[in-house]
Design an enzyme around this catalytic site. Structure first.
Site, PDB file in Angstrom:
ATOM      1  N   SER A   8     -64.267 -27.044 -25.077  1.00 56.29           N
ATOM      2  CA  SER A   8     -64.283 -25.624 -25.424  1.00 56.29           C
ATOM      3  C   SER A   8     -65.497 -25.284 -26.294  1.00 56.29           C
ATOM      4  O   SER A   8     -65.882 -24.132 -26.385  1.00 56.29           O
ATOM      5  CB  SER A   8     -62.999 -25.270 -26.177  1.00 56.29           C
ATOM      6  OG  SER A   8     -62.899 -26.081 -27.328  1.00 56.29           O
ATOM      7  N   TYR A  39     -60.227 -22.594 -28.054  1.00 55.63           N
ATOM      8  CA  TYR A  39     -59.173 -22.488 -27.040  1.00 55.63           C
ATOM      9  C   TYR A  39     -57.777 -22.607 -27.675  1.00 55.63           C
ATOM     10  O   TYR A  39     -56.788 -22.182 -27.077  1.00 55.63           O
ATOM     11  CB  TYR A  39     -59.293 -23.639 -26.027  1.00 55.63           C
ATOM     12  CG  TYR A  39     -60.315 -23.458 -24.936  1.00 55.63           C
ATOM     13  CD1 TYR A  39     -61.299 -22.463 -24.988  1.00 55.63           C
ATOM     14  CD2 TYR A  39     -60.303 -24.305 -23.828  1.00 55.63           C
ATOM     15  CE1 TYR A  39     -62.234 -22.339 -23.969  1.00 55.63           C
ATOM     16  CE2 TYR A  39     -61.230 -24.171 -22.806  1.00 55.63           C
ATOM     17  CZ  TYR A  39     -62.195 -23.193 -22.885  1.00 55.63           C
ATOM     18  OH  TYR A  39     -63.113 -23.061 -21.873  1.00 55.63           O
ATOM     19  N   GLY A  40     -57.742 -23.219 -28.853  1.00 58.88           N
ATOM     20  CA  GLY A  40     -56.459 -23.598 -29.467  1.00 58.88           C
ATOM     21  C   GLY A  40     -55.521 -22.449 -29.736  1.00 58.88           C
ATOM     22  O   GLY A  40     -54.323 -22.653 -29.939  1.00 58.88           O
ATOM     23  N   ASN A  71     -58.538 -31.509 -25.872  1.00 60.14           N
ATOM     24  CA  ASN A  71     -57.093 -31.741 -25.780  1.00 60.14           C
ATOM     25  C   ASN A  71     -56.359 -30.499 -25.325  1.00 60.14           C
ATOM     26  O   ASN A  71     -55.379 -30.574 -24.585  1.00 60.14           O
ATOM     27  CB  ASN A  71     -56.531 -32.134 -27.142  1.00 60.14           C
ATOM     28  CG  ASN A  71     -56.948 -33.517 -27.536  1.00 60.14           C
ATOM     29  OD1 ASN A  71     -56.255 -34.474 -27.265  1.00 60.14           O
ATOM     30  ND2 ASN A  71     -58.107 -33.634 -28.154  1.00 60.14           N
ATOM     31  N   THR A  72     -56.828 -29.344 -25.793  1.00 57.18           N
ATOM     32  CA  THR A  72     -56.138 -28.100 -25.454  1.00 57.18           C
ATOM     33  C   THR A  72     -56.218 -27.871 -23.946  1.00 57.18           C
ATOM     34  O   THR A  72     -55.218 -27.531 -23.309  1.00 57.18           O
ATOM     35  CB  THR A  72     -56.762 -26.929 -26.238  1.00 57.18           C
ATOM     36  OG1 THR A  72     -56.769 -27.273 -27.632  1.00 57.18           O
ATOM     37  CG2 THR A  72     -55.976 -25.653 -26.047  1.00 57.18           C
ATOM     38  N   GLU A 162     -65.974 -25.893 -37.636  1.00 59.23           N
ATOM     39  CA  GLU A 162     -67.071 -25.195 -36.926  1.00 59.23           C
ATOM     40  C   GLU A 162     -67.923 -24.391 -37.907  1.00 59.23           C
ATOM     41  O   GLU A 162     -69.125 -24.249 -37.722  1.00 59.23           O
ATOM     42  CB  GLU A 162     -66.505 -24.258 -35.849  1.00 59.23           C
ATOM     43  CG  GLU A 162     -65.839 -24.975 -34.689  1.00 59.23           C
ATOM     44  CD  GLU A 162     -66.759 -25.204 -33.498  1.00 59.23           C
ATOM     45  OE1 GLU A 162     -67.703 -24.438 -33.309  1.00 59.23           O
ATOM     46  OE2 GLU A 162     -66.512 -26.179 -32.757  1.00 59.23           O
ATOM     47  N   THR A 195     -60.291 -32.808 -30.538  1.00 59.96           N
ATOM     48  CA  THR A 195     -61.614 -33.449 -30.592  1.00 59.96           C
ATOM     49  C   THR A 195     -62.311 -33.321 -31.941  1.00 59.96           C
ATOM     50  O   THR A 195     -63.183 -34.121 -32.259  1.00 59.96           O
ATOM     51  CB  THR A 195     -62.539 -32.805 -29.545  1.00 59.96           C
ATOM     52  OG1 THR A 195     -62.439 -31.392 -29.678  1.00 59.96           O
ATOM     53  CG2 THR A 195     -62.171 -33.232 -28.155  1.00 59.96           C
ATOM     54  N   HIS A 196     -61.964 -32.292 -32.699  1.00 57.82           N
ATOM     55  CA  HIS A 196     -62.638 -32.098 -33.985  1.00 57.82           C
ATOM     56  C   HIS A 196     -62.111 -33.039 -35.077  1.00 57.82           C
ATOM     57  O   HIS A 196     -62.792 -33.278 -36.060  1.00 57.82           O
ATOM     58  CB  HIS A 196     -62.434 -30.663 -34.481  1.00 57.82           C
ATOM     59  CG  HIS A 196     -63.221 -29.639 -33.738  1.00 57.82           C
ATOM     60  ND1 HIS A 196     -63.064 -29.419 -32.397  1.00 57.82           N
ATOM     61  CD2 HIS A 196     -64.176 -28.770 -34.160  1.00 57.82           C
ATOM     62  CE1 HIS A 196     -63.877 -28.446 -32.012  1.00 57.82           C
ATOM     63  NE2 HIS A 196     -64.565 -28.036 -33.071  1.00 57.82           N
TER      64      HIS A 196
HETATM   65  N1  DGL Z   1     -61.616 -29.009 -28.363  1.00 56.91           N
HETATM   66  C1  DGL Z   1     -60.323 -28.502 -28.723  1.00 56.91           C
HETATM   67  C2  DGL Z   1     -59.260 -29.590 -28.648  1.00 56.91           C
HETATM   68  O1  DGL Z   1     -59.548 -30.769 -28.579  1.00 56.91           O
HETATM   69  C3  DGL Z   1     -60.302 -27.927 -30.118  1.00 56.91           C
HETATM   70  C4  DGL Z   1     -61.087 -26.683 -30.294  1.00 56.91           C
HETATM   71  C5  DGL Z   1     -60.466 -25.450 -29.715  1.00 56.91           C
HETATM   72  O2  DGL Z   1     -59.411 -24.984 -30.201  1.00 56.91           O
HETATM   73  O3  DGL Z   1     -61.093 -24.937 -28.815  1.00 56.91           O
HETATM   74  O4  DGL Z   1     -58.084 -29.267 -28.669  1.00 56.91           O
END
Ligand code: DGL
Length: 270
Positions: A8, A39-40, A71-72, A162, A195-196
């Site tokens: 994302s 995306y979360g 992951n989302t 971020e 991922t963060h």
């Molecule tokens: N990359 C998203 C995850 O691993 C986290 C960031 C988002 O909320 O977009 O869930």
């Protein structure tokens, strides 16, 4: 030969870094949907629509195999994509399964029935959308029985990371760990399901205590991908160029990414 890594935004760079270190000869094409991150906090329909658009761009860039490093997206969109959207000859893999295989002490692709495992109490830290999907519990139930999972939606942590606000991110992580511990006082393992969060791994470990095993995805995904490509070398697609693509402003995203990974990264418009 190229393999796509979809995220994302910037978080997937933690996965990109690990897969690049593990597979230095494979050109990876990274796609960050920065214009639509995070995306979360989106609903499943939205995450599906955005994820399929990003993955299509990676197919166009010469990737036959795409890793959803988000992951989302893995939780809210992957199953639906695998049920009928993915074109012939292409593969899309998520980041949950390698983690769950590590947690349940399984080898890659071991599809035997679910069995009892050593870990009984698992804390899951993830975005609100990932927690709402219950995808982690679903995948775990295919492989293990008798595991109690307590999930904590970690609102605000991605935004703080971020924004480069480390103090806020730390304070939020500590408060989310406290909230989880009120419901599950003694987790044996903790999954960092976003991922963060590897960037905050030490804070999670400190807040949880040294006796809790913290599972972080990047290296597990890299090992699993190396294993997959050794079995399916034909899935390394026809693309040859390493690229960083973004739906956001390439200059601003490049600056943030450079700060995030502490090395210069140049994004171009997707
Ligand atoms: N990359 C998203 C995850 O691993 C986290 C960031 C988002 O909320 O977009 O869930």
């Amino acid at each position: 030969m190229a393999v796509g890594v979809f995220d994302s935004g910037l978080g997937g760079l933690t996965v990109l870094d690990a897969v690049t270190r593990r597979l230095p000869d494979v050109p990876f094409v990274y796609f960050g949907d920065n214009a639509h991150a995070p995306y979360g906090v989106r609903d499943a329909e939205d995450v599906y629509r955005l994820t399929t658009a990003g993955v299509t761009r990676l197919f166009e860039a010469g990737c036959d195999l795409v890793i959803l490093a988000c992951n989302t997206a893995s939780a809210a969109a992957l199953r639906r994509m695998q049920e009928g959207w993915i074109p012939e000859g292409k593969r899309v893999l998520g980041v949950f399964v390698p983690l769950i295989e590590a947690l349940t002490e399984r080898q890659w692709g071991d599809n035997s029935p679910p069995r009892e495992v050593a870990v009984k109490h698992v804390a899951l830290f993830a975005t609100p959308a990932t927690v709402a999907s219950r995808a982690f519990q679903r995948e775990l139930a295919f492989r293990a029985i008798g595991v109690d999972v307590e999930a904590q939606p970690c609102g605000g942590v991605v935004d703080a990371i971020e924004a480069g606000d480390e103090m806020l991110a730390e304070a939020l992580v500590r408060s989310h760990v406290e909230a989880l511990k009120r419901r599950m006082p003694h987790p044996q393992a903790a999954i960092l399901g976003c991922t963060h969060y590897p960037l905050m791994e030490q804070t999670f470990q400190d807040a949880l205590g040294a006796d809790v095993s913290v599972y972080s995805q990047a290296n597990l995904v890299a090992e699993s991908l190396a294993d997959y490509l050794a079995r399916r070398p034909e899935m390394i697609g026809p693309g040859t160029e390493r690229m960083f693509l973004t739906t956001g402003d390439p200059a601003a995203v490049s600056d943030k990414a450079t700060q995030f990974l502490r090395r210069r990264i140049e994004f171009r418009a997707a």
